[in-house]
Write an enzyme that holds these catalytic residues in place. Structure first.
Site, PDB file in Angstrom:
ATOM      1  CD1 TRP A  46      -2.690  -0.827  -0.340  1.00  0.00           C
ATOM      2  CD2 TRP A  46      -3.240  -0.610   1.815  1.00  0.00           C
ATOM      3  NE1 TRP A  46      -4.000  -1.241  -0.190  1.00  0.00           N
ATOM      4  CE2 TRP A  46      -4.352  -1.116   1.102  1.00  0.00           C
ATOM      5  CE3 TRP A  46      -3.360  -0.386   3.190  1.00  0.00           C
ATOM      6  CZ2 TRP A  46      -5.582  -1.405   1.736  1.00  0.00           C
ATOM      7  CZ3 TRP A  46      -4.570  -0.676   3.818  1.00  0.00           C
ATOM      8  CH2 TRP A  46      -5.653  -1.173   3.095  1.00  0.00           C
ATOM      9  CG  ASP A  63       2.411  -3.827   2.805  1.00  0.00           C
ATOM     10  OD1 ASP A  63       2.070  -5.016   2.633  1.00  0.00           O
ATOM     11  OD2 ASP A  63       1.589  -2.901   2.957  1.00  0.00           O
ATOM     12  CE  LYS A  77      -5.436  -6.869  -0.134  1.00  0.00           C
ATOM     13  NZ  LYS A  77      -4.835  -5.859   0.716  1.00  0.00           N
TER      14      LYS A  77
HETATM   15  C1  LIG Z   1      -4.682  -4.944   1.602  1.00  0.00           C
HETATM   16  C2  LIG Z   1      -3.365  -4.322   1.888  1.00  0.00           C
HETATM   17  C3  LIG Z   1      -3.031  -3.889   3.186  1.00  0.00           C
HETATM   18  C4  LIG Z   1      -3.989  -3.987   4.354  1.00  0.00           C
HETATM   19  O1  LIG Z   1      -4.068  -5.278   4.766  1.00  0.00           O
HETATM   20  P1  LIG Z   1      -4.885  -5.715   6.086  1.00  0.00           P
HETATM   21  O2  LIG Z   1      -4.544  -7.161   6.165  1.00  0.00           O
HETATM   22  O3  LIG Z   1      -6.328  -5.427   5.812  1.00  0.00           O
HETATM   23  O4  LIG Z   1      -4.360  -4.926   7.213  1.00  0.00           O
HETATM   24  C5  LIG Z   1      -1.780  -3.361   3.380  1.00  0.00           C
HETATM   25  N1  LIG Z   1      -0.902  -3.246   2.379  1.00  0.00           N
HETATM   26  C6  LIG Z   1      -1.182  -3.644   1.118  1.00  0.00           C
HETATM   27  C7  LIG Z   1      -0.157  -3.498   0.045  1.00  0.00           C
HETATM   28  C8  LIG Z   1      -2.425  -4.190   0.841  1.00  0.00           C
HETATM   29  O5  LIG Z   1      -2.728  -4.592  -0.412  1.00  0.00           O
END
Ligand SMILES: *Cc1c(COP(=O)(O)O)cnc(C)c1O
Length: 359
Positions: free
Chosen positions: A102, A171, A195
């Site tokens: 990511w 993030d 998540k």
């Molecule tokens: C799943 C995830 C993403 C992507 O998320 P989207 O909502 O599909 O854009 C980005 N960063 C992390 C750490 C993730 O687990």
């Protein structure tokens, strides 16, 4: 329906209590005489829910007053663009920690807006370890430092918060709300909801007030944090149902005792699973112990030819979505807040039985 434990990385398991509440409220939301999916986001019922959800989130995370909270669309991936657009503020460089899949994606998008200085790089160790912070090569001219506290795919999680003389951007898609953090250490925190918050379609952004108002020219108006703040995340129609689900999850978290209570539960869950992996010659986890994720636990069967059978028998035992990401192989158990200790116990018991039958 018998009890199933879903180890999906995302969209992920929701607390059963919240699913039941969604069912109870589906046809008629409060006094609205309609479903929450069918009412205006500007009506009193929705607005009250939206305001309370922000208050609840602020309470859960102790978000200081000089931070704004946004409920946006576009996923975490839209933030890969919104962060440089809003935070570069005339600078031409930014620092990014490359610790997994990511952060790599965030870097690729950042490079479309500025010169990216990769200040640490875990790709050499296949995202199983993080360089000591004193070895990071941070460019002091960078507008900000971006990192990914928990890398969802490799199961690599920071056990500290990096500190540099510039806004820190995190993030937190797969770790937000899993334990208490000190929000005041961050410039921007963002997380896709699917998540550890609720369902897909919603992205939470927490942004320090003074970092807004100086965006890169000619970018989409929706991508300016100021537009979103000035319109209470309702410049256009927000993702109303996903927002509502998040509000129910925040209430559930408060009932569980908040984030310090969740952190304790999550710690024990993760330990139960890692102990089972480490205590056997049949399973293994490649991540440096210090940086093992409490949310995403990848594990390998030492005999890979048994992967298919393991997954098949797991499903037969109501343990679903354990297949690892193709880049890592093996298995991955995502054990976010909604996964109870019983789910981990079931998984560990199953792993022991499978080992006995197949070792
Ligand atoms: C799943 C995830 C993403 C992507 O998320 P989207 O909502 O599909 O854009 C980005 N960063 C992390 C750490 C993730 O687990």
């Amino acid at each position: 329906m018998s009890q199933v434990y879903n180890f999906s990385a995302g969209p992920a398991m929701l607390p059963t209590q919240v699913l039941k509440q969604m069912q109870d409220e589906l046809l008629e939301y409060g006094n609205a005489k309609a479903s929450v999916m069918e009412i205006s986001h500007r009506g009193a019922d929705f607005m009250a829910m939206a305001q309370k959800s922000e208050q609840d989130l602020r309470g859960l995370m102790d978000i200081p007053d000089h931070y704004k909270v946004l409920f946006l669309q576009g996923g975490a991936s839209a933030q890969f663009s919104m962060v440089p657009i809003n935070l570069l503020q005339g600078k031409t460089k930014a620092n990014y920690a490359h610790t997994g899949h990511w952060s790599k994606k965030a870097i690729a998008e950042g490079e479309r807006y500025c010169e990216v200085n990769v200040c640490t790089d875990s790709s050499d160790n296949k995202y199983t370890d993080i360089d000591a912070f004193e070895h990071w090569n941070i460019d002091p001219d960078g507008a900000y430092l971006h990192y990914t506290p928990n890398e969802t795919i490799a199961g690599l999680e920071f056990d500290y918060v990096p500190e540099a003389d510039m806004p820190l951007v995190a993030d937190m898609s797969s770790s937000i709300l899993s334990h208490k953090i000190d929000v005041s250490k961050f410039g921007v925190i963002y997380a896709g909801a699917q998540k550890n918050i609720g369902i897909a379609g919603l992205t939470i952004v927490i942004v320090r007030e003074d970092l807004m108002g100086n965006v890169v020219a000619n970018q989409p108006i929706l991508f300016d944090y100021t537009t979103q703040v000035n319109n209470d995340s309702m410049y256009n129609t927000p993702s109303t149902y996903a927002w509502y689900v998040a509000s129910r999850v925040f209430e559930w978290l408060k009932q569980q005792g908040g984030l310090s209570a969740m952190a304790k539960i999550n710690q024990i869950k993760a330990k139960t699973l890692y102990d089972a992996i480490d205590g056997s010659d049949f399973y293994s986890n490649p991540v440096a112990k210090k940086y093992r994720s409490r949310m995403n636990v990848p594990f390998l069967l030492n005999d890979e030819s048994l992967n298919g059978l393991f997954l098949e028998k797991a499903v037969a035992n109501n343990l679903i979505t354990l297949k690892g990401h193709r880049s890592v192989g093996g298995m991955r158990a995502s054990i976010y807040n909604a996964m109870p200790q019983e789910g981990i116990n079931e998984l560990v018991n199953f792993m022991k039985v499978f080992e006995k039958e197949n070792a």
